[in-house]
Design a protein around this motif. Sequence first.
Motif, PDB file in Angstrom:
ATOM      1  N   LYS A   4       0.832  -1.200   0.000  1.00  0.00           N
ATOM      2  CA  LYS A   4       0.000   0.000   0.000  1.00  0.00           C
ATOM      3  C   LYS A   4       0.867   1.250   0.000  1.00  0.00           C
ATOM      4  CE  LYS A   4      -4.006  -2.028   2.289  1.00  0.00           C
ATOM      5  NZ  LYS A   4      -4.904  -1.989   3.460  1.00  0.00           N
ATOM      6  N   LYS A   6       1.143   5.333   0.896  1.00  0.00           N
ATOM      7  CA  LYS A   6       0.568   6.380   1.731  1.00  0.00           C
ATOM      8  C   LYS A   6       0.283   7.610   0.875  1.00  0.00           C
ATOM      9  CE  LYS A   6       3.316   4.785   5.666  1.00  0.00           C
ATOM     10  NZ  LYS A   6       4.483   5.099   6.519  1.00  0.00           N
ATOM     11  N   THR A  71      -3.526   4.597   1.255  1.00  0.00           N
ATOM     12  CA  THR A  71      -4.061   4.910   2.570  1.00  0.00           C
ATOM     13  C   THR A  71      -4.110   6.424   2.750  1.00  0.00           C
ATOM     14  OG1 THR A  71      -1.849   4.795   3.559  1.00  0.00           O
ATOM     15  CG2 THR A  71      -3.183   2.775   3.592  1.00  0.00           C
ATOM     16  N   GLU A  95      -6.895  -0.606   7.994  1.00  0.00           N
ATOM     17  CA  GLU A  95      -6.293  -1.036   6.730  1.00  0.00           C
ATOM     18  C   GLU A  95      -6.200   0.098   5.720  1.00  0.00           C
ATOM     19  OE1 GLU A  95      -5.071  -4.120   5.865  1.00  0.00           O
ATOM     20  OE2 GLU A  95      -5.264  -4.535   8.005  1.00  0.00           O
ATOM     21  N   HIS A  98      -3.031   5.443   7.503  1.00  0.00           N
ATOM     22  CA  HIS A  98      -1.649   5.304   7.967  1.00  0.00           C
ATOM     23  C   HIS A  98      -1.312   6.270   9.102  1.00  0.00           C
ATOM     24  CE1 HIS A  98      -1.307   8.398   4.686  1.00  0.00           C
ATOM     25  NE2 HIS A  98      -0.644   9.021   5.651  1.00  0.00           N
ATOM     26  N   LYS A  99      -2.215   7.222   9.386  1.00  0.00           N
ATOM     27  CA  LYS A  99      -1.960   8.179  10.463  1.00  0.00           C
ATOM     28  C   LYS A  99      -3.266   8.633  11.072  1.00  0.00           C
ATOM     29  CE  LYS A  99       0.974  10.643  12.891  1.00  0.00           C
ATOM     30  NZ  LYS A  99       2.021   9.996  13.693  1.00  0.00           N
ATOM     31  N   SER A 143      -0.964   0.598  14.039  1.00  0.00           N
ATOM     32  CA  SER A 143      -0.556   0.731  12.638  1.00  0.00           C
ATOM     33  C   SER A 143      -0.826   2.126  12.090  1.00  0.00           C
ATOM     34  CB  SER A 143      -1.278  -0.317  11.772  1.00  0.00           C
ATOM     35  OG  SER A 143      -2.689  -0.100  11.793  1.00  0.00           O
ATOM     36  N   ALA A 144      -1.684   2.888  12.784  1.00  0.00           N
ATOM     37  CA  ALA A 144      -2.010   4.249  12.346  1.00  0.00           C
ATOM     38  C   ALA A 144      -1.174   5.297  13.077  1.00  0.00           C
ATOM     39  CB  ALA A 144      -3.500   4.529  12.549  1.00  0.00           C
ATOM     40  N   ASP A 202       8.055   6.689   2.691  1.00  0.00           N
ATOM     41  CA  ASP A 202       7.194   6.041   1.700  1.00  0.00           C
ATOM     42  C   ASP A 202       7.814   6.214   0.318  1.00  0.00           C
ATOM     43  OD1 ASP A 202       4.808   4.485   1.619  1.00  0.00           O
ATOM     44  OD2 ASP A 202       3.885   6.057   0.433  1.00  0.00           O
TER      45      ASP A 202
END
Length: 203
Positions: A4, A6, A71, A95, A98-99, A143-144, A202
């Motif tokens: 994925k 970002k 994401t 999922e 990302h933040k 994960s976030a 990223d």
Amino acid sequence: MPIKRKSRVAVLVPGIFDRGKSMLQMRSALESAGFTAHCINLKANSGWHGMEHLALQLRDRVEEVTVARETCALVGFSMGGIVARYYLQRLGGAERVHKFIALSSPHFGSFWAHFLPYKGGRQLRIGSEFLSSLNRDTSVLESAAPVSIWTPYDATILPQSSSRLPLGKTYQIPVSLHRWVPQNRAVIEIVVAELAEVLKDDP
């Protein structure tokens, strides 16, 4: 499965009775920094039908503004942070995000919610099963890369310590009023910096 990516998309989730006006300055700052920021206008934003009803709207909005395999970032103010958490922790949002940054959100409830005699009010009360359930599995948020920003002068989120997530980064910013938090220059600078930081590695 492809990795994925970002995106530079940020979805801003306003608080109770707020159609997003409180987050316009933040949206402008994010756009000046090269992000694409969207303020979601939640329907029934009193929380009358509960956080689940609002989180479903957020899920749909995220799907609208992101593309497959990308994401986005979520910034939730006050009740908006709890809506975001339900989406992340119960609707598979982790999922797609990302933040996650929460601004003066009642993660452990607020005294004033006891005066809101409907579903959303009951969910935001101190000791509610709704919040207790979310707080039993905060690891889903890891994960976030969660961030919580709070003010010790908050008279809306009582106790003020309720605005601190039990994981991730925490910033204490001395903002005089709850409603000024998302408009505060220092808060906005932190949000922009945090959203930029997470994108550095990223490809």
